[in-house]
Structures are given as C-alpha cells and as structure tokens.
Write a protein that holds these residues in place. Sequence first.
Motif, PDB file in Angstrom:
ATOM      1  N   GLU A 191       0.327  -1.477   0.014  1.00  0.00           N
ATOM      2  CA  GLU A 191       0.253  -0.073   0.311  1.00  0.00           C
ATOM      3  C   GLU A 191       0.661   1.532   0.166  1.00  0.00           C
ATOM      4  O   GLU A 191       0.388   2.059  -1.134  1.00  0.00           O
ATOM      5  CB  GLU A 191      -1.221  -0.484   0.793  1.00  0.00           C
ATOM      6  N   THR A 192       2.058   1.339   0.525  1.00  0.00           N
ATOM      7  CA  THR A 192       3.073   2.127   0.468  1.00  0.00           C
ATOM      8  C   THR A 192       3.635   2.594  -0.685  1.00  0.00           C
ATOM      9  O   THR A 192       4.749   3.609  -0.462  1.00  0.00           O
ATOM     10  CB  THR A 192       3.710   1.821   1.994  1.00  0.00           C
ATOM     11  N   SER A 193       3.674   1.696  -1.334  1.00  0.00           N
ATOM     12  CA  SER A 193       4.376   1.750  -2.624  1.00  0.00           C
ATOM     13  C   SER A 193       3.643   2.874  -3.986  1.00  0.00           C
ATOM     14  O   SER A 193       2.294   2.542  -4.198  1.00  0.00           O
ATOM     15  CB  SER A 193       5.251   0.236  -2.997  1.00  0.00           C
ATOM     16  N   GLU A 271       9.216  11.687   1.517  1.00  0.00           N
ATOM     17  CA  GLU A 271       9.445  10.394   2.099  1.00  0.00           C
ATOM     18  C   GLU A 271       8.608  10.413   3.661  1.00  0.00           C
ATOM     19  O   GLU A 271       9.038  10.115   3.940  1.00  0.00           O
ATOM     20  CB  GLU A 271      11.044  10.923   1.828  1.00  0.00           C
ATOM     21  N   LEU A 272       8.953  11.913   3.773  1.00  0.00           N
ATOM     22  CA  LEU A 272       8.873  12.048   5.691  1.00  0.00           C
ATOM     23  C   LEU A 272       7.228  11.341   5.879  1.00  0.00           C
ATOM     24  O   LEU A 272       6.342  10.608   7.377  1.00  0.00           O
ATOM     25  CB  LEU A 272       8.995  13.443   5.843  1.00  0.00           C
ATOM     26  N   ARG A 273       6.458  11.848   5.066  1.00  0.00           N
ATOM     27  CA  ARG A 273       4.695  11.318   4.770  1.00  0.00           C
ATOM     28  C   ARG A 273       4.670   9.591   5.198  1.00  0.00           C
ATOM     29  O   ARG A 273       3.834   9.656   5.399  1.00  0.00           O
ATOM     30  CB  ARG A 273       3.973  12.219   3.999  1.00  0.00           C
ATOM     31  N   VAL A 274       5.420   9.673   4.505  1.00  0.00           N
ATOM     32  CA  VAL A 274       4.988   7.875   3.725  1.00  0.00           C
ATOM     33  C   VAL A 274       5.731   6.838   5.055  1.00  0.00           C
ATOM     34  O   VAL A 274       5.016   6.440   5.366  1.00  0.00           O
ATOM     35  CB  VAL A 274       5.821   7.259   2.827  1.00  0.00           C
ATOM     36  N   ALA A 275       6.790   7.638   5.308  1.00  0.00           N
ATOM     37  CA  ALA A 275       7.625   7.216   6.444  1.00  0.00           C
ATOM     38  C   ALA A 275       6.431   7.505   8.276  1.00  0.00           C
ATOM     39  O   ALA A 275       6.579   6.105   8.774  1.00  0.00           O
ATOM     40  CB  ALA A 275       8.839   7.521   6.740  1.00  0.00           C
ATOM     41  N   ARG A 276       5.999   8.281   8.117  1.00  0.00           N
ATOM     42  CA  ARG A 276       5.105   8.882   8.760  1.00  0.00           C
ATOM     43  C   ARG A 276       4.270   7.678   9.257  1.00  0.00           C
ATOM     44  O   ARG A 276       3.368   7.428  10.095  1.00  0.00           O
ATOM     45  CB  ARG A 276       4.895  10.166   9.038  1.00  0.00           C
ATOM     46  N   ILE A 277       2.802   7.546   7.804  1.00  0.00           N
ATOM     47  CA  ILE A 277       2.909   7.059   7.959  1.00  0.00           C
ATOM     48  C   ILE A 277       2.113   5.551   7.810  1.00  0.00           C
ATOM     49  O   ILE A 277       2.105   4.437   8.857  1.00  0.00           O
ATOM     50  CB  ILE A 277       1.440   7.082   6.109  1.00  0.00           C
TER      51      ILE A 277
END
Length: 305
Positions: A191-193, A271-277
Amino acid sequence: RSKEVSGNGQCDLKNQARLVLQSSNKLQLAEWGEWLTDVTAVYNDELSNAILHEIQRDKTDISEKTSLVDQNREQIALPLLIKSARRATKRNFNCTKGEVLSCKDEVLELEAQVKEAESQLETARTMHGRIHGIAKSNEKLETLRKDEKDRAQTTDSSYYKFFSVERLHNWVLTGSSDSSISLVFRGVSVETSIQLSFCISSTLTVSLSAKFDRLPRSMSSFLSLGGASQTRFHPAVSGFLKAKMNLLCRDMKNGHMSNPTEIPSMIHFAELRVARIEEVAKEIEAILGRCKNSFLQPSESHKEG
C-alpha cells in the motif's frame, strides 16, 4: 771775326723770316677761322631753316610707314602665328593623345592588377574568417573538453557520493531527462509503494503525477531491502494505509511547483509523509496484535460475507 759777324747776321735774318712767317700764318689762320665761322653760320641757318624741317618731315613719314609696316606685318604674321599655333596644338594634342593611350593601357593594366589584388584580398579575408572560425571552434572545443573533464570528475564524484547514500533512501531514481524525472518508493507494504513522475515544461513549471499500488516487476528490480519481503498488514490497517496514501497522492498532485528546484523538497515531503504513515500503521498493527479479540477484528459474518 768777320765770319762770326756774318754768321750772326744770317741768324738774325732767319729769326726775322721765322717771325714774319709766323705772323703770316696767324693772319691766315685768323682769316680761315672767320671764313669757317661764316660758312658754319650759313650752313647752320640753311640746316635750321630748310633741312631740319625736311628731316623732321621725313622722320615723321618714316615713323608712319614703319607703323604701317608693323601693322601689315602683324596682319600677315597673325594668320601664320595662328596656323603655327594650330600645328603646335595639333602636335601637342597628338602627343597628349599618345600619352593618354599609353596611360589608358597602363590604367587598364593597373585596374586588372587591382581586381586581382581585390580577389586575393577577398580570398585572404575568407581564409582569415575560416581560420578565425576554426580558431574560435578550437577554443570552444578546448573549453568544452575542459568542461567535460571537470564535469566528468564532478559526475564521478557525485556518482560515488550518490552510491554511498543510495541505500539510505527508500526511493530509487528510475528515469531522468531534461524534461522529466521519475522515481519509485518501495514502502514496507504494498500500500505504501508509490510512483512519482515530474514533468518540466518549457516555462520551467513542474507538474507531478503520483500513484500508489503494487509495483510492476520491471520497477521492483530497482529496489532492494536486503532481500526482505514487504509486510502484509491487517485488513483494517491496509484500508487505513490506502486512504492515507490516496490522500497523500492527491495533496501532492494539487501542489504547485513553479521551479524545478522545488522537486527535492517535494520528494523529501513525500518521503517523510510515507515514513510517518508507515510508522502509524506499524503502531496500529502492534495494537491489533495485542488486542486480537477487540471490536476491530472482523466479525465471522463479515468474513463469511
């Protein structure tokens, strides 16, 4: 003694005779002088009264005739002078004409030489221009070679720097050109790719295309996490991830970039948003693991449906 007396008498006679002769000569001379004076006076009167007037009249006649002769001579000589002048002028004209013809030939020869010199000069200018152009091209080529060498060194240095930090990011550059940049994130789950494509217009404005889903095999080969496989989250967490990633893609699409220099900040933002999610998803997954019997678990009826 008598001889002496006779001798003295003879001397006296001679002296007397001499004196008489001298006196007679003086008298004759005086008479001759008077006669000459009279004759001179007569001739002078005659000359003054008759001859001088005749001489003056003859002199006047001679002057008039001389003037007439001069006039006649001028009238006679003028045509001759004119004819002579014409002949001289004609000779001078012929000489000048010959000189002009000679000069004309010289001028034609000089004109031919000038044309040849101009042609040679034009050829020399053309050659000089070509040589100058070649020299400029060589200078530019040399500058380009130096720039190429410097940029090659910079590229090599940048490549090694990028290679050294490549594994520190969870995204990989999959394509780049003067007008586009493409990269792919491989998240901890399917889902996060996400895939990001930046298109740069002629006015340097940037448009972004973002989408998330399972990566194609061609892009999966770009990513490697040490052989680790992607995590499969709980269905509830998977729904949460899809919703958040969809919102993230929509926010990035709506974002406006007026300059290509804003692309790195957008990548960093994603990158920050994906890592946080992903961190939030991991925490939710951990909570669900500890609370298996909670209301978040899907019901049996829901499973069967």
